[in-house]
Design a protein around this motif. Sequence first.
Motif, mmCIF file in Angstrom:
data_model
loop_
_atom_site.group_PDB
_atom_site.id
_atom_site.type_symbol
_atom_site.label_atom_id
_atom_site.label_comp_id
_atom_site.label_asym_id
_atom_site.label_seq_id
_atom_site.Cartn_x
_atom_site.Cartn_y
_atom_site.Cartn_z
ATOM 1 N N ASN B 95 -32.699 13.946 -22.829
ATOM 2 C CA ASN B 95 -32.531 14.608 -21.379
ATOM 3 C C ASN B 95 -32.592 14.976 -19.869
ATOM 4 O OD1 ASN B 95 -29.750 14.178 -20.778
ATOM 5 N ND2 ASN B 95 -28.646 15.445 -22.500
ATOM 6 N N GLU B 102 -24.216 19.092 -18.015
ATOM 7 C CA GLU B 102 -25.344 18.362 -18.475
ATOM 8 C C GLU B 102 -25.868 18.254 -20.298
ATOM 9 O OE1 GLU B 102 -25.091 14.626 -18.376
ATOM 10 O OE2 GLU B 102 -26.257 14.202 -19.063
ATOM 11 N N ARG B 114 -17.942 15.630 -19.023
ATOM 12 C CA ARG B 114 -18.160 16.382 -17.950
ATOM 13 C C ARG B 114 -18.434 16.591 -16.961
ATOM 14 N NH1 ARG B 114 -22.523 14.523 -21.585
ATOM 15 N NH2 ARG B 114 -23.323 16.570 -22.932
ATOM 16 N N THR B 118 -22.130 14.772 -12.390
ATOM 17 C CA THR B 118 -23.401 14.124 -13.835
ATOM 18 C C THR B 118 -23.703 13.124 -14.319
ATOM 19 O OG1 THR B 118 -22.040 14.459 -15.524
ATOM 20 C CG2 THR B 118 -22.990 16.338 -14.553
ATOM 21 N N ASP B 119 -22.050 12.266 -14.434
ATOM 22 C CA ASP B 119 -21.996 10.675 -14.107
ATOM 23 C C ASP B 119 -22.190 9.572 -12.788
ATOM 24 O OD1 ASP B 119 -21.223 10.098 -16.667
ATOM 25 O OD2 ASP B 119 -19.813 9.656 -16.650
ATOM 26 N N PHE B 123 -27.324 10.891 -14.019
ATOM 27 C CA PHE B 123 -27.743 11.717 -15.509
ATOM 28 C C PHE B 123 -27.907 10.447 -16.801
ATOM 29 C CE2 PHE B 123 -26.882 16.118 -13.287
ATOM 30 C CZ PHE B 123 -27.680 15.453 -12.293
#
Lengths: 368, 368, 368
Positions: B95, B102, B114, B118-119, B123
């Motif tokens: 990551n 995240e 999340r 973040t999507d 990420f």
Amino acid sequence: AFKGAPEIKGKGGWSFKPRGRLQYDAGFVNAPDSTNRGGGFGNDIRRARLGVSGDMPGGFGYKFEVDVANSDLAVTDAIISYEAGDVEIMVGQFNNFQSLEELTSSLHTSFIERAAYTDAFNFIRRVGIGVEYGSGDVMVQGGIFTDNMDRLSNDAWSANGRVVYMPKVGDTQLHFGGTVNYREVAPGSTVRYRQRPLVAFTSDRFINTGNFAAESEFSYGVEGAFVSGRFHGAVEGYWRNVNTPMMAADPTFFGGYAELGYYLTKGDTRGYSGGKFGRTKPANAVGAGGIGSVQINARYDRLDLSDAGIIGGTQNGYFLSLVWKPTDYTMLLANYGKLDYSNAVFPTATGDTDYSVDVFGVRAQIDF
Amino acid sequence: AFKGAPEIKGKGGWSFKPRGRLQYDAGFVNAPDSTNRGGGFGNDIRRARLGVSGDMPGGFGYKFEVDVANSDLAVTDAIISYEAGDVEIMVGQFNNFQSLEELTSSLHTSFIERAAYTDAFNFIRRVGIGVEYGSGDVMVQGGIFTDNMDRLSNDAWSANGRVVYMPKVGDTQLHFGGTVNYREVAPGSTVRYRQRPLVAFTSDRFINTGNFAAESEFSYGVEGAFVSGRFHGAVEGYWRNVNTPMMAADPTFFGGYAELGYYLTKGDTRGYSGGKFGRTKPANAVGAGGIGSVQINARYDRLDLSDAGIIGGTQNGYFLSLVWKPTDYTMLLANYGKLDYSNAVFPTATGDTDYSVDVFGVRAQIDF
Amino acid sequence: AFKGAPEIKGKGGWSFKPRGRLQYDAGFVNAPDSTNRGGGFGNDIRRARLGVSGDMPGGFGYKFEVDVANSDLAVTDAIISYEAGDVEIMVGQFNNFQSLEELTSSLHTSFIERAAYTDAFNFIRRVGIGVEYGSGDVMVQGGIFTDNMDRLSNDAWSANGRVVYMPKVGDTQLHFGGTVNYREVAPGSTVRYRQRPLVAFTSDRFINTGNFAAESEFSYGVEGAFVSGRFHGAVEGYWRNVNTPMMAADPTFFGGYAELGYYLTKGDTRGYSGGKFGRTKPANAVGAGGIGSVQINARYDRLDLSDAGIIGGTQNGYFLSLVWKPTDYTMLLANYGKLDYSNAVFPTATGDTDYSVDVFGVRAQIDF
């Protein structure tokens, strides 16, 4: 006891051990600009393997491992074995019995990739049955195979054998070997021999026979090696004769290499057992008051894919590597290679196919 | 000792631990009928992971895990690490260093998924090299990356850094963080930002910029959080500026959330360490005389994908969750979400693109 | 303690065990030459599975396994379970509750493949929730499912139940069972029922209904079995009624088998527990002074895929097997089958579709 991962043992001959390896490669490939090849920087998760091996009472055992590098699944070893005295029988998918270089684990090679001919001649694991006899300094191996399970064919088959004589003379381990391989390809199919310049993070194969019709392959190889204190050396030659239905003469291609290595660190030596090189265990590891083992290696790597009218090209490779093993199960490797090609498949702007490619590659490795 | 699965230790710094998680999700998505989206009932094996992690003498370590949910293979973490004092170096796939949300494990989030950004902002784990420095209340992280190994590119690269200050004031854990990320996409390629309505078992993304040409992304984020007894709160904001070769102005998109949580069960508190939320360990677990921990959470989740002529749509999400952890390594979660969209990509029969979507999702989870 | 692989236990109800199996099959299929089918020699890595299972304090547990045979990934079991008293609840992907033959592990079957109807009628693992009640000689199982995670649909669903009565009368274990299954297929889709001749290393299905439109399937089955010293027997029947939107009458297909087995080796008996057959543990294993267990089995295997205007063909199979288990966790199996087909889908040169196919198959197996 820990061998990277813990090996768990039980009464009566039980054992179990998880297995795995991670290899991260990065580096550069520089070919003449006008070939539009090489690509500069590259990087790759070269191997990401997870598996298990174990023994059972009665002489049975198993080894089962998958590679998931680049999130593609490939089963590597999937072996059911039975051992009785000096004889071991194996069923499943495993490495065919050919070449010291191929049979030495990818964890323990002197360079980032194996000698050019091992890939070029499609040395892969295949599904079949094998027998190994080992007693004293002599080992005899033989097997019958179909194909890799990824493309399992019921039409192709191969048989191969290998003999190794590995005497210890004083403190020097010697290795002499020979191998013969016959493979019948599936009716109506073709073969292709090609190879990258040393590193796997490029997809450019500068020498390549292209596909051509074949009925069978007959191959033979010779192996020599020694380990003596900080020094080791190895030399192999491998010839592949292809039975072609359409051509006037059957081509014979050749690959081979010679290498010499030396540990700069006192007390270190290259591992060898069972007819192949093994793990280097630094005499003074990081975390135990030392810096690990540092080894330098030089190699000449030849591959000739031109014969009998097929012009696949030839490679004369000159490689240097620096192998640092901080501990038994970790490694950092750097190597440089200069590959002189003749009849390369990518011409320059002026139509030149004889040129050099430079590569530089580093690897970070851990295994368990 | 068991940490879900047994952690096996050996002398000199050896350790080995199998790892895994299973998450099964089900629920409903209800959008206005005339959009023909939403689909009602859905279910999904959200994550099915198996892997190992371990330490070796000398400061080395590894973490290696694959996800096989829906029988698709994806390598998640594939890390070789080296730790010396306050500094840890990592090589492989992991990551990137951005966002408290995240970096908090998917095992320990307050909601089924999340925060939307973040999507939406892609990420993902990437292959590269990272360095982490941690001392007292301060942590600094930085890395250089290529891409996820599933689509490993030698042309895209990114660099990023994160700073965390995490003082403990009385019994209250505070968290302040900031992150900066620069990413150069592969020449000639495009970017796309889009997001589902809270749950992963639908494939409908109601807001979506579509693909557009981009040269690079520059992003920055701020993080704040606290854990105090049964309470915790978190708030983050993240801005993504896209360098576009074709457009008059470069758009900046925004995502962020604010959440507040409370344990109904006495003695329970949200885990926190190393600059991210950790495992909740119920004070009185099932099987030990209790019912586990029960937590309620509320979240506002904002995502704005419209700027500088790109109308990707905006989301204002209002979520409630009930998280029941019977034991340290098991969880049942239920959550409801109301997502108010503007400029959604699926118009109603009357051409309306401003409407609400309701979702309800439950998760059963075990890990080891 | 080793159960193939080590089972590691911890205080409070913790346990963890790696799991795996390797099966390598080879043999021959001989059909009438003019059908151009059968193909002679075949071989296959039939199963290559790796996974883990474990228990946690509070009654929770998990089982998680993947199959990577032929380097294709398929998740088999992915189960989160909770046990309280006589009741167990399961969530995730697992075998639906139908058929003694299907629920008996592929490690412990009497022949190289299960009875023809289990594949023909698409018995597969599906994602859903199940409940099992067991007390004394009675077991009741029920579940609601969507589909296999490989092709997870939110439109298809099924519900099924099974009841088993398994009294022990003297030294004889008896088994009586019944199962009912209802499945609604995804709107607009079709069903197809077909089957190979006993072995999996051929892809020729000699009987096959082809695809036809269906709305739902209603199925019911009966099970009977006994284990008495060296003898065991089993008989099952299974009917599948297909609700077809387009046809005048709804077809009902049938499959079933009857088998009888006997151990040539003294003291050996077929394992049975929990409403299914279990592991054979040789009384005198290889490595412990014996030769393991040797068992002969005979089976009649019927499949009728012709009804109500659909002519899928019928199979009358006559099989013999020899099962040698050198040790608890190893097996070699050889079996011969003669399959009499009526209305086979591959006609001979003279248009004949009533003929016999001979198959011979061997398997080498290890599990842990």
